[in-house]
Design a protein around this motif. Structure first.
Motif, PDB file in Angstrom:
ATOM      1  N   ILE A  38       4.456  -1.923   2.887  1.00 55.72           N
ATOM      2  CA  ILE A  38       3.683  -2.872   3.703  1.00 55.72           C
ATOM      3  C   ILE A  38       4.654  -3.604   4.606  1.00 55.72           C
ATOM      4  CG2 ILE A  38       1.746  -3.327   2.109  1.00 55.72           C
ATOM      5  CD1 ILE A  38       3.384  -6.027   1.565  1.00 55.72           C
ATOM      6  N   GLU A  40       5.423  -6.740   5.195  1.00 58.95           N
ATOM      7  CA  GLU A  40       6.279  -7.797   4.667  1.00 58.95           C
ATOM      8  C   GLU A  40       7.427  -7.219   3.833  1.00 58.95           C
ATOM      9  OE1 GLU A  40       2.997  -7.772   4.716  1.00 58.95           O
ATOM     10  OE2 GLU A  40       2.123  -9.784   4.812  1.00 58.95           O
ATOM     11  N   ILE A  43      10.118  -5.590   5.986  1.00 60.03           N
ATOM     12  CA  ILE A  43      11.043  -6.583   6.558  1.00 60.03           C
ATOM     13  C   ILE A  43      12.023  -7.080   5.498  1.00 60.03           C
ATOM     14  CG2 ILE A  43      11.160  -8.918   7.534  1.00 60.03           C
ATOM     15  CD1 ILE A  43       8.502  -8.195   8.996  1.00 60.03           C
ATOM     16  N   ALA A  44      11.503  -7.380   4.309  1.00 64.61           N
ATOM     17  CA  ALA A  44      12.365  -7.899   3.242  1.00 64.61           C
ATOM     18  C   ALA A  44      13.412  -6.850   2.838  1.00 64.61           C
ATOM     19  CB  ALA A  44      11.534  -8.311   2.030  1.00 64.61           C
ATOM     20  N   SER A  47      16.011  -6.346   5.485  1.00 63.24           N
ATOM     21  CA  SER A  47      16.896  -7.487   5.560  1.00 63.24           C
ATOM     22  C   SER A  47      17.945  -7.437   4.444  1.00 63.24           C
ATOM     23  CB  SER A  47      16.039  -8.745   5.448  1.00 63.24           C
ATOM     24  OG  SER A  47      16.808  -9.869   5.610  1.00 63.24           O
ATOM     25  N   TYR A 138      19.044 -13.617  -4.205  1.00 57.89           N
ATOM     26  CA  TYR A 138      17.748 -13.206  -3.653  1.00 57.89           C
ATOM     27  C   TYR A 138      17.521 -11.709  -3.869  1.00 57.89           C
ATOM     28  CZ  TYR A 138      13.980 -11.956  -0.531  1.00 57.89           C
ATOM     29  OH  TYR A 138      12.809 -11.438  -0.042  1.00 57.89           O
ATOM     30  N   HIS A 142      14.315 -10.289  -5.808  1.00 62.82           N
ATOM     31  CA  HIS A 142      13.406  -9.342  -5.162  1.00 62.82           C
ATOM     32  C   HIS A 142      13.180  -8.130  -6.071  1.00 62.82           C
ATOM     33  CE1 HIS A 142      12.661  -5.756  -2.637  1.00 62.82           C
ATOM     34  NE2 HIS A 142      11.883  -6.560  -1.937  1.00 62.82           N
ATOM     35  N   THR A 145      11.310  -8.957  -9.454  1.00 62.24           N
ATOM     36  CA  THR A 145       9.880  -9.222  -9.286  1.00 62.24           C
ATOM     37  C   THR A 145       9.106  -7.917  -9.111  1.00 62.24           C
ATOM     38  OG1 THR A 145      10.555 -11.259  -8.191  1.00 62.24           O
ATOM     39  CG2 THR A 145       8.241 -10.699  -8.055  1.00 62.24           C
ATOM     40  N   GLN A 149       6.422  -6.333 -11.721  1.00 57.42           N
ATOM     41  CA  GLN A 149       5.074  -6.114 -11.199  1.00 57.42           C
ATOM     42  C   GLN A 149       4.622  -4.667 -11.428  1.00 57.42           C
ATOM     43  OE1 GLN A 149       2.692  -7.881 -10.050  1.00 57.42           O
ATOM     44  NE2 GLN A 149       1.394  -6.259  -9.226  1.00 57.42           N
TER      45      GLN A 149
ATOM     46  N   TRP B  29      -4.712  -5.962  -1.596  1.00 55.61           N
ATOM     47  CA  TRP B  29      -3.917  -7.147  -1.889  1.00 55.61           C
ATOM     48  C   TRP B  29      -4.544  -8.365  -1.251  1.00 55.61           C
ATOM     49  CZ3 TRP B  29       1.980  -5.790  -1.353  1.00 55.61           C
ATOM     50  CH2 TRP B  29       2.285  -4.810  -2.293  1.00 55.61           C
ATOM     51  N   ILE B  49       0.899 -16.333   6.983  1.00 61.42           N
ATOM     52  CA  ILE B  49       0.433 -15.710   5.743  1.00 61.42           C
ATOM     53  C   ILE B  49       1.332 -14.543   5.342  1.00 61.42           C
ATOM     54  CG2 ILE B  49      -2.009 -16.267   6.128  1.00 61.42           C
ATOM     55  CD1 ILE B  49      -2.299 -13.206   6.889  1.00 61.42           C
ATOM     56  N   VAL B  50       1.235 -14.137   4.069  1.00 60.77           N
ATOM     57  CA  VAL B  50       1.799 -12.855   3.617  1.00 60.77           C
ATOM     58  C   VAL B  50       0.747 -12.156   2.766  1.00 60.77           C
ATOM     59  CG1 VAL B  50       4.254 -13.467   3.607  1.00 60.77           C
ATOM     60  CG2 VAL B  50       2.866 -13.919   1.570  1.00 60.77           C
ATOM     61  N   HIS B  51       0.873 -10.823   2.665  1.00 57.04           N
ATOM     62  CA  HIS B  51       0.036 -10.051   1.746  1.00 57.04           C
ATOM     63  C   HIS B  51       0.834  -9.783   0.487  1.00 57.04           C
ATOM     64  CE1 HIS B  51      -1.712  -9.076   5.683  1.00 57.04           C
ATOM     65  NE2 HIS B  51      -2.841  -9.142   5.013  1.00 57.04           N
ATOM     66  N   PRO B  53       0.365  -8.863  -4.136  1.00 60.80           N
ATOM     67  CA  PRO B  53      -0.519  -8.716  -5.289  1.00 60.80           C
ATOM     68  C   PRO B  53      -0.458  -9.903  -6.249  1.00 60.80           C
ATOM     69  CG  PRO B  53       1.428  -7.356  -5.575  1.00 60.80           C
ATOM     70  CD  PRO B  53       1.563  -8.015  -4.227  1.00 60.80           C
ATOM     71  N   THR B  54       0.643 -10.668  -6.224  1.00 59.91           N
ATOM     72  CA  THR B  54       0.803 -11.808  -7.132  1.00 59.91           C
ATOM     73  C   THR B  54       1.483 -12.959  -6.390  1.00 59.91           C
ATOM     74  OG1 THR B  54       3.021 -11.120  -7.820  1.00 59.91           O
ATOM     75  CG2 THR B  54       1.198 -10.295  -9.157  1.00 59.91           C
ATOM     76  N   GLU B  56       4.109 -14.511  -7.359  1.00 56.96           N
ATOM     77  CA  GLU B  56       5.562 -14.319  -7.436  1.00 56.96           C
ATOM     78  C   GLU B  56       6.051 -13.452  -6.273  1.00 56.96           C
ATOM     79  OE1 GLU B  56       3.523 -13.797 -10.090  1.00 56.96           O
ATOM     80  OE2 GLU B  56       4.059 -15.575 -11.240  1.00 56.96           O
ATOM     81  N   LEU B  57       5.333 -12.338  -6.050  1.00 57.42           N
ATOM     82  CA  LEU B  57       5.745 -11.463  -4.949  1.00 57.42           C
ATOM     83  C   LEU B  57       5.479 -12.110  -3.594  1.00 57.42           C
ATOM     84  CD1 LEU B  57       5.074  -7.816  -6.076  1.00 57.42           C
ATOM     85  CD2 LEU B  57       7.076  -8.624  -4.838  1.00 57.42           C
ATOM     86  N   ILE B  60       8.515 -14.106  -2.895  1.00 57.01           N
ATOM     87  CA  ILE B  60       9.652 -13.241  -2.550  1.00 57.01           C
ATOM     88  C   ILE B  60       9.524 -12.754  -1.099  1.00 57.01           C
ATOM     89  CG2 ILE B  60      10.590 -10.911  -2.996  1.00 57.01           C
ATOM     90  CD1 ILE B  60      11.574 -12.810  -5.071  1.00 57.01           C
ATOM     91  N   LEU B  61       8.316 -12.340  -0.725  1.00 61.47           N
ATOM     92  CA  LEU B  61       8.120 -11.808   0.623  1.00 61.47           C
ATOM     93  C   LEU B  61       8.114 -12.930   1.662  1.00 61.47           C
ATOM     94  CD1 LEU B  61       5.461  -9.057  -0.172  1.00 61.47           C
ATOM     95  CD2 LEU B  61       7.906  -8.751   0.186  1.00 61.47           C
ATOM     96  N   LYS B  63       9.868 -15.555   1.663  1.00 59.68           N
ATOM     97  CA  LYS B  63      11.257 -15.969   1.946  1.00 59.68           C
ATOM     98  C   LYS B  63      11.803 -15.200   3.149  1.00 59.68           C
ATOM     99  CE  LYS B  63      15.873 -15.548   1.508  1.00 59.68           C
ATOM    100  NZ  LYS B  63      16.701 -14.526   2.105  1.00 59.68           N
ATOM    101  N   GLU B  64      11.632 -13.893   3.162  1.00 56.06           N
ATOM    102  CA  GLU B  64      12.181 -13.123   4.286  1.00 56.06           C
ATOM    103  C   GLU B  64      11.383 -13.324   5.578  1.00 56.06           C
ATOM    104  OE1 GLU B  64      14.994 -11.578   5.016  1.00 56.06           O
ATOM    105  OE2 GLU B  64      15.621 -12.314   3.071  1.00 56.06           O
ATOM    106  N   GLN B  65      10.045 -13.474   5.444  1.00 60.89           N
ATOM    107  CA  GLN B  65       9.244 -13.602   6.670  1.00 60.89           C
ATOM    108  C   GLN B  65       9.438 -14.953   7.338  1.00 60.89           C
ATOM    109  OE1 GLN B  65       7.733 -10.540   6.915  1.00 60.89           O
ATOM    110  NE2 GLN B  65       8.517 -10.330   4.840  1.00 60.89           N
ATOM    111  N   ARG B  68      14.070 -16.834   6.803  1.00 65.09           N
ATOM    112  CA  ARG B  68      15.386 -16.248   7.045  1.00 65.09           C
ATOM    113  C   ARG B  68      16.027 -16.723   8.342  1.00 65.09           C
ATOM    114  NH1 ARG B  68      12.474 -11.956   8.938  1.00 65.09           N
ATOM    115  NH2 ARG B  68      13.293 -10.791  10.695  1.00 65.09           N
TER     116      ARG B  68
END
Lengths: 256, 137
Positions: A38, A40, A43-44, A47, A138, A142, A145, A149, B29, B49-51, B53-54, B56-57, B60-61, B63-65, B68
């Motif tokens: 996906i 996001e 990108i992560a 990065s 980080y 990442h 998690t 999951q 999601w 926003i981010v997409h 499933p939880t 926690e994720l 995590i996502l 943070k980068e979007q 950074r």
């Protein structure tokens, strides 16, 4: 601090191993850019790949101050046998389960390695280890998690994560191939050594796997994939280097 | 799957012949609203926003979007479905009738009085002080 020839060679060898691991896994992970599951995550993950390449560049810079060539020349012009990375990082990205599991296993080894190096007597690497603590934290967050999951989501995802863990474990053990310079580095208090690193790594990953309901393969089946640290690589590395160095080699003197 | 991108061809992705099937629940999601805090103690500000499933994720996502490229002390994520909003059809509830501008902050002019007091008492304006100290650096 002045080092004799043997000590300098040992330090350089250690730095090459660390930086080559980072450059190669960084390059591999960057192959997901544009193809991530996906937006996001794409990108992560990209990065994180970029962080690893940046860290390797910093270490090549330290090597340059020790008399080695400049970072670009080191990264793009060496032959396969001059690379000291482990086999694990050379392997193709496979499907996302493999790339995530590799990242998880590698990141924790790297975090433990940098943690040890933050107490190193070799000042440049000690400072570097402290500088990148947040980035590496980080990276492990990442991958932790994602592993938790996917291992808990559905039967299919759990089974795939368990299978890919089984398939990649011996490759991961290759990270800890013992160094011929172990004695010198240990004596100088530069680096505690690969065996100590491996125990720290196991201490960290086992509880995470337990909470994710995954099991590492039994010790009787452990056969580390060795040779990478001595320049003996799989066929995947020359193919990767051809692609990675293609543009640089068109005009090595070009200014970027 | 054939593509103009060599990296996609190299992946040898299988043909997806079930593409027109409706996705199962877990594959859809959720979206999470992301709130960014620049410094500890400051308010969290909605950034997008981010997409995930939880939660926690989502963190995590996020943070980068969203963290950074800027200074960050903290992030919040909140499921979009947990946000309650007014309806745009009801926007007229926010309108004030012209006779009641005294309810709006912009109707109160006091800066001229504050400046006059500061001048009389030799107090330097804090904004001015900050601007000057930045220039010195």
């Amino acid at each position: 601090m002045n080092y004799n020839k043997q000590q300098a060679a040992a330090i350089k060898d250690l730095l090459y191993k660390i930086a080559d691991d980072q450059l190669i896994i960084g390059h591999r992970n960057s192959e997901w850019t544009g193809l991530g599951p996906i937006l996001e995550e794409d990108i992560a993950f990209s990065s994180i790949a970029q962080d690893k390449i940046g860290q390797s560049q910093h270490i090549y810079g330290i090597l340059h101050t020790l008399g080695e060539k400049d970072p670009d020349t080191i990264a793009f012009t060496r032959g396969v046998k001059e690379f000291k990375c482990c086999h694990f990082v050379e392997y193709p990205i496979g499907e996302y389960d493999f790339s995530l599991m590799r990242n998880f296993l590698f990141n924790h080894a790297e975090a433990a390695r940098f943690d040890m190096l933050s107490g190193s007597s070799f000042e440049p690497i000690q400072k570097l280890a402290k500088k990148y603590r947040g980035e590496i934290k980080y990276h492990t967050m990442h991958s932790d998690t994602w592993i938790k999951q996917l291992a808990r989501a559905t039967d299919e995802s759990h089974n795939r994560m368990q299978k890919v863990l089984n398939d990649s474990f011996n490759l991961a053990l290759g990270i800890f191939e013992e160094s011929e310079h172990y004695g010198v580095l240990h004596e100088m208090k530069v680096f505690e050594g690969e065996n100590s690193l491996k125990s720290k790594w196991l201490e960290t990953i086992i509880p995470i796997f337990e909470s994710a309901l995954l099991k590492i393969p039994g010790q009787d089946s452990w056969k580390p994939s060795l040779g990478g640290r001595k320049g003996l690589h799989t066929g995947y590395l020359p193919a990767l280097l051809d692609e990675m160095c293609e543009v640089f080699k068109i005009d090595p003197k070009a200014e970027w | 799957m054939k593509s103009h991108d060599p990296r996609i061809n190299r992946l040898k992705l299988p043909e997806n012949d079930k593409i027109n099937e409706i996705l199962h629940e877990p594959e859809n999601w959720e979206t999470y609203e992301v709130f960014h805090q620049k410094k500890r103690g400051e308010q969290h500000i909605h950034v997008g926003i981010v997409h995930a499933p939880t939660p926690e994720l989502a963190l995590i996502l996020a943070k980068e979007q969203y963290a950074r490229r800027r200074q960050t002390a903290n992030l919040w994520v909140v499921k979009s479905s947990n946000v309650f909003a007014t309806a745009y059809d009801d926007t007229d509830i926010f309108e004030n009738v012209p006779e009641k501008t005294y309810r709006e902050a912009s109707d109160y002019y006091c800066m001229d009085k504050i400046r006059k007091y500061q001048q009389e008492h030799g107090i330097e304006d804090r904004k001015e002080q900050r601007r000057k100290s930045k220039e010195k650096k």
